[in-house]
Every structure is written in C-alpha cells, then in structure tokens.
Write a protein that holds these residues in place. Structure first.
Motif, PDB file in Angstrom:
ATOM      1  N   ASP A  86     -14.873 -17.642  23.964  1.00  0.00           N
ATOM      2  CA  ASP A  86     -14.166 -16.655  24.778  1.00  0.00           C
ATOM      3  C   ASP A  86     -12.681 -16.931  24.869  1.00  0.00           C
ATOM      4  O   ASP A  86     -11.875 -16.035  24.873  1.00  0.00           O
ATOM      5  CB  ASP A  86     -14.771 -16.610  26.183  1.00  0.00           C
ATOM      6  CG  ASP A  86     -16.206 -16.116  26.133  1.00  0.00           C
ATOM      7  OD1 ASP A  86     -16.460 -15.166  25.377  1.00  0.00           O
ATOM      8  OD2 ASP A  86     -17.050 -16.695  26.837  1.00  0.00           O
ATOM      9  N   MET A  87     -12.309 -18.200  24.973  1.00  0.00           N
ATOM     10  CA  MET A  87     -10.894 -18.517  25.109  1.00  0.00           C
ATOM     11  C   MET A  87     -10.672 -19.988  24.805  1.00  0.00           C
ATOM     12  O   MET A  87     -11.572 -20.796  24.874  1.00  0.00           O
ATOM     13  CB  MET A  87     -10.378 -18.190  26.504  1.00  0.00           C
ATOM     14  CG  MET A  87     -11.089 -18.947  27.616  1.00  0.00           C
ATOM     15  SD  MET A  87     -10.300 -18.702  29.182  1.00  0.00           S
ATOM     16  CE  MET A  87     -10.079 -16.950  29.174  1.00  0.00           C
ATOM     17  N   GLU A  88      -9.461 -20.322  24.430  1.00  0.00           N
ATOM     18  CA  GLU A  88      -9.091 -21.702  24.163  1.00  0.00           C
ATOM     19  C   GLU A  88      -8.670 -22.353  25.464  1.00  0.00           C
ATOM     20  O   GLU A  88      -7.918 -21.784  26.235  1.00  0.00           O
ATOM     21  CB  GLU A  88      -7.946 -21.761  23.149  1.00  0.00           C
ATOM     22  CG  GLU A  88      -8.318 -21.147  21.794  1.00  0.00           C
ATOM     23  CD  GLU A  88      -7.128 -21.132  20.879  1.00  0.00           C
ATOM     24  OE1 GLU A  88      -6.061 -21.651  21.279  1.00  0.00           O
ATOM     25  OE2 GLU A  88      -7.247 -20.612  19.765  1.00  0.00           O
ATOM     26  N   CYS A  89      -9.165 -23.570  25.673  1.00  0.00           N
ATOM     27  CA  CYS A  89      -8.900 -24.263  26.934  1.00  0.00           C
ATOM     28  C   CYS A  89      -7.957 -25.422  26.689  1.00  0.00           C
ATOM     29  O   CYS A  89      -7.934 -26.009  25.627  1.00  0.00           O
ATOM     30  CB  CYS A  89     -10.200 -24.794  27.535  1.00  0.00           C
ATOM     31  SG  CYS A  89     -11.468 -23.528  27.708  1.00  0.00           S
ATOM     32  N   PRO A 140      -4.757  -9.626  30.201  1.00  0.00           N
ATOM     33  CA  PRO A 140      -5.090  -9.401  28.786  1.00  0.00           C
ATOM     34  C   PRO A 140      -4.402 -10.421  27.883  1.00  0.00           C
ATOM     35  O   PRO A 140      -3.183 -10.593  27.931  1.00  0.00           O
ATOM     36  CB  PRO A 140      -4.579  -7.970  28.515  1.00  0.00           C
ATOM     37  CG  PRO A 140      -4.602  -7.316  29.860  1.00  0.00           C
ATOM     38  CD  PRO A 140      -4.269  -8.389  30.853  1.00  0.00           C
ATOM     39  N   GLY A 141      -5.214 -11.135  27.098  1.00  0.00           N
ATOM     40  CA  GLY A 141      -4.681 -12.139  26.180  1.00  0.00           C
ATOM     41  C   GLY A 141      -4.524 -13.518  26.787  1.00  0.00           C
ATOM     42  O   GLY A 141      -3.995 -14.419  26.125  1.00  0.00           O
ATOM     43  N   SER A 142      -4.968 -13.732  28.021  1.00  0.00           N
ATOM     44  CA  SER A 142      -4.830 -15.046  28.658  1.00  0.00           C
ATOM     45  C   SER A 142      -5.711 -16.078  27.957  1.00  0.00           C
ATOM     46  O   SER A 142      -6.896 -15.840  27.714  1.00  0.00           O
ATOM     47  CB  SER A 142      -5.213 -14.954  30.138  1.00  0.00           C
ATOM     48  OG  SER A 142      -5.260 -16.234  30.712  1.00  0.00           O
ATOM     49  N   LYS A 143      -5.133 -17.234  27.635  1.00  0.00           N
ATOM     50  CA  LYS A 143      -5.869 -18.326  27.000  1.00  0.00           C
ATOM     51  C   LYS A 143      -5.860 -19.593  27.858  1.00  0.00           C
ATOM     52  O   LYS A 143      -6.321 -20.634  27.416  1.00  0.00           O
ATOM     53  CB  LYS A 143      -5.269 -18.631  25.621  1.00  0.00           C
ATOM     54  CG  LYS A 143      -5.391 -17.475  24.636  1.00  0.00           C
ATOM     55  CD  LYS A 143      -4.853 -17.862  23.278  1.00  0.00           C
ATOM     56  CE  LYS A 143      -5.014 -16.716  22.281  1.00  0.00           C
ATOM     57  NZ  LYS A 143      -4.507 -17.082  20.935  1.00  0.00           N
ATOM     58  N   THR A 144      -5.343 -19.503  29.052  1.00  0.00           N
ATOM     59  CA  THR A 144      -5.239 -20.676  29.922  1.00  0.00           C
ATOM     60  C   THR A 144      -6.140 -20.568  31.143  1.00  0.00           C
ATOM     61  O   THR A 144      -6.838 -21.520  31.489  1.00  0.00           O
ATOM     62  CB  THR A 144      -3.782 -20.869  30.387  1.00  0.00           C
ATOM     63  OG1 THR A 144      -2.930 -20.916  29.248  1.00  0.00           O
ATOM     64  CG2 THR A 144      -3.648 -22.179  31.165  1.00  0.00           C
ATOM     65  N   PHE A 145      -6.133 -19.412  31.777  1.00  0.00           N
ATOM     66  CA  PHE A 145      -6.899 -19.223  33.006  1.00  0.00           C
ATOM     67  C   PHE A 145      -7.856 -18.049  32.858  1.00  0.00           C
ATOM     68  O   PHE A 145      -7.550 -17.056  32.187  1.00  0.00           O
ATOM     69  CB  PHE A 145      -5.975 -18.927  34.197  1.00  0.00           C
ATOM     70  CG  PHE A 145      -5.261 -20.135  34.737  1.00  0.00           C
ATOM     71  CD1 PHE A 145      -5.903 -21.006  35.596  1.00  0.00           C
ATOM     72  CD2 PHE A 145      -3.943 -20.390  34.388  1.00  0.00           C
ATOM     73  CE1 PHE A 145      -5.247 -22.115  36.103  1.00  0.00           C
ATOM     74  CE2 PHE A 145      -3.280 -21.490  34.884  1.00  0.00           C
ATOM     75  CZ  PHE A 145      -3.933 -22.359  35.750  1.00  0.00           C
ATOM     76  N   THR A 146      -9.010 -18.199  33.516  1.00  0.00           N
ATOM     77  CA  THR A 146      -9.859 -17.041  33.764  1.00  0.00           C
ATOM     78  C   THR A 146      -9.583 -16.559  35.186  1.00  0.00           C
ATOM     79  O   THR A 146      -8.900 -17.227  35.967  1.00  0.00           O
ATOM     80  CB  THR A 146     -11.346 -17.392  33.628  1.00  0.00           C
ATOM     81  OG1 THR A 146     -11.692 -18.349  34.627  1.00  0.00           O
ATOM     82  CG2 THR A 146     -11.657 -17.942  32.249  1.00  0.00           C
ATOM     83  N   ARG A 147     -10.169 -15.432  35.533  1.00  0.00           N
ATOM     84  CA  ARG A 147      -9.993 -14.896  36.887  1.00  0.00           C
ATOM     85  C   ARG A 147     -10.546 -15.878  37.922  1.00  0.00           C
ATOM     86  O   ARG A 147      -9.895 -16.166  38.934  1.00  0.00           O
ATOM     87  CB  ARG A 147     -10.708 -13.552  36.980  1.00  0.00           C
ATOM     88  CG  ARG A 147     -10.571 -12.835  38.324  1.00  0.00           C
ATOM     89  CD  ARG A 147     -11.150 -11.436  38.200  1.00  0.00           C
ATOM     90  NE  ARG A 147     -10.969 -10.656  39.419  1.00  0.00           N
ATOM     91  CZ  ARG A 147     -11.927 -10.444  40.321  1.00  0.00           C
ATOM     92  NH1 ARG A 147     -13.138 -10.961  40.120  1.00  0.00           N
ATOM     93  NH2 ARG A 147     -11.692  -9.731  41.403  1.00  0.00           N
ATOM     94  N   LEU A 148     -11.733 -16.425  37.661  1.00  0.00           N
ATOM     95  CA  LEU A 148     -12.364 -17.336  38.606  1.00  0.00           C
ATOM     96  C   LEU A 148     -11.602 -18.656  38.711  1.00  0.00           C
ATOM     97  O   LEU A 148     -11.366 -19.163  39.814  1.00  0.00           O
ATOM     98  CB  LEU A 148     -13.815 -17.592  38.189  1.00  0.00           C
ATOM     99  CG  LEU A 148     -14.600 -18.590  39.036  1.00  0.00           C
ATOM    100  CD1 LEU A 148     -14.711 -18.092  40.470  1.00  0.00           C
ATOM    101  CD2 LEU A 148     -15.983 -18.828  38.445  1.00  0.00           C
ATOM    102  N   SER A 149     -11.199 -19.211  37.573  1.00  0.00           N
ATOM    103  CA  SER A 149     -10.531 -20.516  37.604  1.00  0.00           C
ATOM    104  C   SER A 149      -9.186 -20.439  38.325  1.00  0.00           C
ATOM    105  O   SER A 149      -8.808 -21.355  39.060  1.00  0.00           O
ATOM    106  CB  SER A 149     -10.328 -21.037  36.179  1.00  0.00           C
ATOM    107  OG  SER A 149      -9.445 -20.189  35.454  1.00  0.00           O
ATOM    108  N   PHE A 150      -8.459 -19.318  38.154  1.00  0.00           N
ATOM    109  CA  PHE A 150      -7.176 -19.183  38.826  1.00  0.00           C
ATOM    110  C   PHE A 150      -7.358 -19.053  40.339  1.00  0.00           C
ATOM    111  O   PHE A 150      -6.615 -19.653  41.122  1.00  0.00           O
ATOM    112  CB  PHE A 150      -6.424 -17.964  38.284  1.00  0.00           C
ATOM    113  CG  PHE A 150      -5.054 -17.791  38.873  1.00  0.00           C
ATOM    114  CD1 PHE A 150      -3.980 -18.502  38.364  1.00  0.00           C
ATOM    115  CD2 PHE A 150      -4.839 -16.931  39.950  1.00  0.00           C
ATOM    116  CE1 PHE A 150      -2.717 -18.362  38.911  1.00  0.00           C
ATOM    117  CE2 PHE A 150      -3.588 -16.792  40.503  1.00  0.00           C
ATOM    118  CZ  PHE A 150      -2.518 -17.507  39.983  1.00  0.00           C
ATOM    119  N   VAL A 151      -8.358 -18.288  40.762  1.00  0.00           N
ATOM    120  CA  VAL A 151      -8.603 -18.121  42.196  1.00  0.00           C
ATOM    121  C   VAL A 151      -9.010 -19.449  42.822  1.00  0.00           C
ATOM    122  O   VAL A 151      -8.562 -19.800  43.921  1.00  0.00           O
ATOM    123  CB  VAL A 151      -9.676 -17.041  42.425  1.00  0.00           C
ATOM    124  CG1 VAL A 151     -10.119 -17.021  43.884  1.00  0.00           C
ATOM    125  CG2 VAL A 151      -9.148 -15.673  42.022  1.00  0.00           C
TER     126      VAL A 151
END
Length: 674
Positions: A86-89, A140-151
């Motif tokens: 889903d995304m690069e961490c 859109p295009g975020s590769k650092t944070f998800t919605r949950l992780s940022f909250v």
C-alpha cells in the motif's frame, strides 16, 4: 556469495552493510542503538545506526560474526511491514516510531484471505475492518503517514505536551485549511472516537477518597460511601455555588477519586490477531526445551503444579498464564512532593523468556491514584480485575486465532504476584513486621526484641540448612547456641482458607481497626476469590532487586562507617552484650564511667583503606547496560557513597561481592597457615 568476505571498498560490500544495518536495527536494535559486530567493538558496545555502518566499512566485521552478519542482511529478516504494497514506510513504520505503531504494523502484515474470514468472530471482523479503514492515505500520494497513524501521532503529542481539546481541534482545522486534500477527522471528538474504536480503551471507576469502596457494579449509582458516609463528589466552595446557581448551563460533578481500569479480555484477544504473536503465545509448549533446566516459568514447580491440579486448563496451549506486579512510584519526579501512585501490571508468561519483560508485552491493568498508597485497601481496587479473571477462568471468551485461522474459547489464570517486601504484606495480607514478620517461617518465626536498638531481630536462619551442616554446630560465629530446629513447612493455600474462614475484612482509612496482637493476618486476600488460588504451590514472589538494594546499602554503610547508615553502632554493641555473644565486641566503660569505648571490628577499615575501596568503585568498568555510572555516586574525599539507584546498586553489588568473598577466603587461608 557472502558479501562480507568481499573488499570493503566494493559496492556489493557497502550495499550488504546497509542491508545488515537496516535489518539488524529492525530486529535486534534497542531504541536507537545496536551492538556493533566490527573488529574493534566485537559485539560488546552499543552504537547508533551511522556509527555501526561506519565501523563495518572502516574496521570490517569480526571474523566469527561474518556468517551471522550475512544472514541478517538477507531478505528473510526484513520486516513484512517494510514491503507493504500500500505504501512505503520509513524506519519508524507509518511515521509513528513507537510501540503503538508496531502493533498497527502487526495487524497490517497479517492479512487474512476471504475464506479465512468465515472463521472470525464479530470482534475480529470489526478490528480488521477498522485496520483497513485506517490504511487510507493522509492525502493523495502520501508515502509517510496514513490517516490513522497521523491521528495517533497527533494524539500522542497532545498527551505529551498537554494540548487542550480545543487546541487539538484548532490544529486539525488549520491543517485542513492549509491542505484541503488532507483526509483528517473534523474535530477532537471524531479523532478520539476513531482511536477508541480500536478497542483498547479504559474505564474510569469512581472510588471513595478513603479507599472504602468502588462505585462499580451494583454500587455504580450510589452518591455516598456506604462505609464512611463521605460524598462521592468533590465539595464546591460557597462562592462557586452562587455562580453555579445563576448559571443555567448543565453542571458537571467532579468525582473525589478516579481509578483507571484497563479491561483484560480485549487485550488478550488482540494478541491472537497477529499471526506471528499468536504463534509465540504457544511457545511455552511448542518451542521450549524440556531438559529439566530452569529457563522459563514453565520449567518451575509452580507452573507444573498448576497443570497437574487443573489438567483441563493445561490441555489448551493457548490459554494464558499471567503474573501480577504492583508497586508505588512518585509521578512528579521530585522528592519534595509526597505522592504515591500504584500501577498494577500483568505479565504474560506464555511468551519466550526474551520477550516476557519487553515493555510492549507488559499489560497495564489498574492505575490507582495517590496521594497516599492504598495499603491494605488495595483489594478494593483489584475487584474489577479479579471479577474479569474469574470470568476468564470459568467461562472464557471467544477469540479468533490468526495463526491457526480458527475461533476458540480462551481462558486465563493468575499464577502469582511479584512485589517488594512491603508490597508482599499489602497483597498477601500477612504482616511483614513485628514478631511474626517472616512469611516463610510464619507461626514458627524466631524473633527477638533488641532493647537498645529498639527493633525486632529475626534469628535462627540456620534451621534452613541440612541437619548435618557444620554451621548448625558453630556457636562462635552465630548466637552462641547449637541450632536443632528444622525448616518449617510453608502454609498451604487450603490451610489459609480454613484458617481465615470467619475473617471479616474491614476496609477504609477512617475506620478504627482493632487487630489481635497474636494474629499476623491483616485481611483475607481478595486473590482467594479465584477458584484455583488456594491450589497454587507458590502465590507470592519477592522482587530481588529491591532486596539487593537494601542489603548493599547496609553493607556499604557499615563498611565505610557512614553515619545513619551503619549497622555497627553503640546500641548494636550493647545488644550483643545483652545477648552474651561476641564478647570481643562488647563496649567497655571509659575511665570516667560516663562514656563507652568500642573496639574495632574485623571489617573496620582505616582512612587509607576506605579511600582505596571508594577508588575501586569509582574506576569500576562493567558491561554496557549492567549499571549506571557508579562514579557519580562515589564521594572520594568524604569516603562516602550516596544516591544509589537500583541499577547503580546492582553494579556496586557486582563489584563488592567478589571483594568480600576474596577477603573471606584470604582470612581463612591466613588462619590455617599462620
């Protein structure tokens, strides 16, 4: 080919070092450090990521670690979460860099097939649904944070830095105004609800400020304590009352005391939602080497006795064995404020020994607020936990296992408690002071009151030795008598239940408590409400670190003759004289008959010897992580040692014990040959 054998300047070698550092820190790092396996450090010293990488490139790996370094650098050691589709961490997962983020990653890396979801219970399905919703990108295009992780990260900053709820909502509004495409909740309430839905919430339970009762279960609607009659709510000043009467807005009552209870069942269920963690929950049965050596609590007699008494519980390897630890601490980090908050922690013994004591695997169960310690009344605050443990033993809870892909009924039991010696009395109900202060000797405790020191002394420890041991017949070095008593049998749980059958607990700080002088019991412990507690071979354990600290403090105070900390003083010498032992140490009247003269003991040191002793401690070098800096506690000019923390005392103990043993052996050799 093993890249670690290639030249250090080659691109393959540098690439291999970077892979090792990345995988090594992810799997074996502690905080921001890792043991460096270079030729210079030889896996003895801990360094940061950049230092380890530079050492391996400049110094090269230690020959014995070459194969291990190559194995760590391979792809099988990469965390699954680092290759998420889903995304690069980054190195901290989804930007959190903490243990909560590790839990979220565990849920991400254990995706279940659609066919497997038929085996899930309702709680597991809801959790995986929330995790899927939390995978939404922050923008859109975020590769650092998800919605949950940022909250979650923002909520952690609120707790750490003390944001108000309105400030939190204002920050969310500002971010949405600056970045219209950001996928954030509209307010603090929505953000808190998003986190709360993960299921690891806690309950606020009101309590009587005098520790008499909890406003919980059948008493949850009461407004006045049934025991002492004190109000459940804080009193409001008369001036404030006038203001409240004029204010038509809704009035909120403030409870006098609030206990935080963290439900156990959802936390145990959450452990089985990760495939990797679920497999570790059966390590005590499937991964342990059963060769008779004591490496894990499962090798101990207490565990085996529990399995023999309750074979039905032992048949399911996934059933959880827990230990309970409790102690007080001052949350304000200053000794000028007298405050004692008591956390009650649970330890998961199903895990391997190297994971049991990891902070992320310790379960916080109850948080008992101060300012005073609960003391005997701790049983009042343990009621929710004991009720849940009884339910987990008798009924169990339906739990989904991600490793076996099935649902089973999970049960749990409490094996024992862990505390320091005063905490032993608080949890067990046995008094730990007075003439019967030894819980091991119980009613057969050998104690003597020292008239001059004005304290109770516990004697006859030699009765724990074998009947033919030479120390039993040594009258010179001990109390002047031959020891003929045998080791007392410990009190069984069933015997205690019969003994305290008619005992009535009397909780509450304001109530006058009349205690029989000959009865060592202060209460009937709430743990005996557990159906299996009386069958345990061992019910309470002592924390060795606290005992070591006290012993080392007294040894150092006596060796260095530190005022207020030494045990060799005039009153102690007078007590020896009163008991008629160690005549060479008896005080002698001075010529004017107004003072006493004390002879030097065999352990007394001269000024030069004290300086040498302190110098050895100041210059001692111990393995990394074994102790804090001892030299900060040593005052060489004053020949004193002060400010001992637990880790420092452990380091001092490692240095002092060999010195004392060497001195004892030297004196024995001198007495034989000279």
């Amino acid at each position: 080919m093993n890249w670690a054998l290639l030249p250090k300047y080659s691109e393959e070698y540098i690439r291999g070092v970077k892979d090792f550092v990345s995988n090594g820190f992810a799997n074996f790092g502690v905080g921001t450090e890792l043991r460096c396996p270079c030729k210079k450090c030889i896996n003895r010293f801990w360094h940061s990521r950049d230092v380890v990488q530079d050492h391996l490139i400049c110094q090269g790996p230690y020959p014995e670690f070459v194969n291990w370094i190559y194995e760590i650098s391979t792809s099988k050691f990469k965390k699954i979460s680092d290759t998420s589709d889903d995304m690069e961490c980054d190195q901290g997962g989804f930007g959190l860099g903490d243990d909560f983020d590790e839990m979220i990653r565990n849920s991400y890396k254990n995706d279940i097939d659609t066919s497997g979801k038929n085996q899930m219970n309702k709680d597991a399905i809801n959790f995986y649904r929330l995790v899927e919703e939390g995978k939404q990108p922050l923008y859109p295009g975020s590769k650092t944070f998800t919605r949950l992780s940022f909250v979650v990260k923002l909520y952690m900053l609120k707790c750490t830095c003390g944001f108000t709820e309105s400030a939190f909502s204002a920050i969310l509004e500002l971010i949405k105004e600056a970045f219209p495409n950001s996928n954030l909740p509209p307010s603090f309430s929505a953000a808190k609800g998003m986190i709360k839905e993960l299921g690891l919430d806690y309950e606020k339970i009101h309590a009587c400020p005098n520790d008499c009762m909890l406003y919980w279960a059948k008493n949850k609607d009461e407004n006045i304590c049934k025991v002492c009659g004190v109000s459940r709510w804080k009193a409001v000043d008369n001036d404030k009352n006038d203001i409240l009467e004029k204010d038509d807005r809704k009035q909120y009552k403030v409870p006098a005391k609030v206990v935080r209870y963290f439900p156990l069942k959802p936390r145990l269920q959450r452990m089985f939602l990760s495939k990797e963690y679920s497999e570790l929950m059966t390590w005590h049965a499937t991964g342990r080497i059963n060769d008779g050596k004591l490496r894990h609590p499962a090798d101990a007699k207490g565990w085996k006795s529990m399995d023999a008494s309750h074979p039905k519980f032992a048949q399911e390897n996934r059933n959880v064995r827990l230990g309970l630890a409790a102690d007080g601490f001052n949350p304000y980090r200053t000794m000028s404020i007298s405050h004692s908050t008591w956390p009650v922690m649970l330890v998961n013994y199903n895990l391997p020994p190297w994971l049991i004591m990891k902070p992320e695997n310790i379960i916080l169960s109850t948080l008992i607020p101060g300012p005073t310690q609960p003391g005997n009344e701790i049983d009042v605050y343990l009621q929710p936990l004991i009720a849940e443990l009884k339910e987990l033993w008798e009924t169990g809870i339906e739990t989904y296992d991600a490793h076996f892909n099935n649902t089973f009924t999970l049960h749990a039991s409490l094996l024992w408690t862990i505390s320091d010696f005063p905490g032993y009395g608080v949890l067990s109900g046995w008094t730990t002071k007075g003439y019967l202060g030894c819980p091991e000797c119980h009613y057969e405790t050998s104690s003597t009151y020292l008239k001059h020191s004005r304290k109770v002394c516990y004697m006859s420890h030699r009765k724990f030795l074998p009947p033919d041991h030479k120390f039993r017949f040594d009258t010179k070095r001990f109390n002047g008598e031959v020891e003929t008593n045998l080791c007392p049998e410990p009190l069984s749980g069933n015997f205690i239940v019969r003994l305290l059958g008619k005992f009535r607990n009397n909780f509450g700080k304001l109530k006058g408590k009349k205690k029989d002088a000959d009865c060592p019991w202060k209460k009937k412990s709430i743990f005996f409400e557990l159906p299996y507690w009386s069958d345990h071979l061992i019910r309470h354990n002592l924390d060795v670190m606290h005992i070591e600290k006290n012993i080392v403090d007294k040894i150092l105070g006596t060796l260095l003759n530190i005022g207020g900390r030494t045990k060799d003083h005039l009153n102690a010498r007078l007590d020896l004289q009163e008991m008629g032992i160690r005549k060479i140490l008896h005080p002698v009247k001075s010529a004017d008959n107004n003072h006493f003269e004390i002879r030097a003991a065999c352990f007394d040191m001269t000024r030069k010897e004290k300086e040498d002793f302190c110098s050895v401690l100041m210059n001692a070098r111990l393995p990394y992580g074994c102790a804090s800096n001892i030299s900060r506690c040593v005052q060489l000019n004053e020949r004193k040692i002060s400010g001992n923390s637990l880790s420092t005392v452990f380091g001092i103990y490692c240095v002092v014990e060999p010195l004392l043993v060497d001195c004892y052996i030297l004196k024995m050799v001198m007495s034989i040959f000279f």
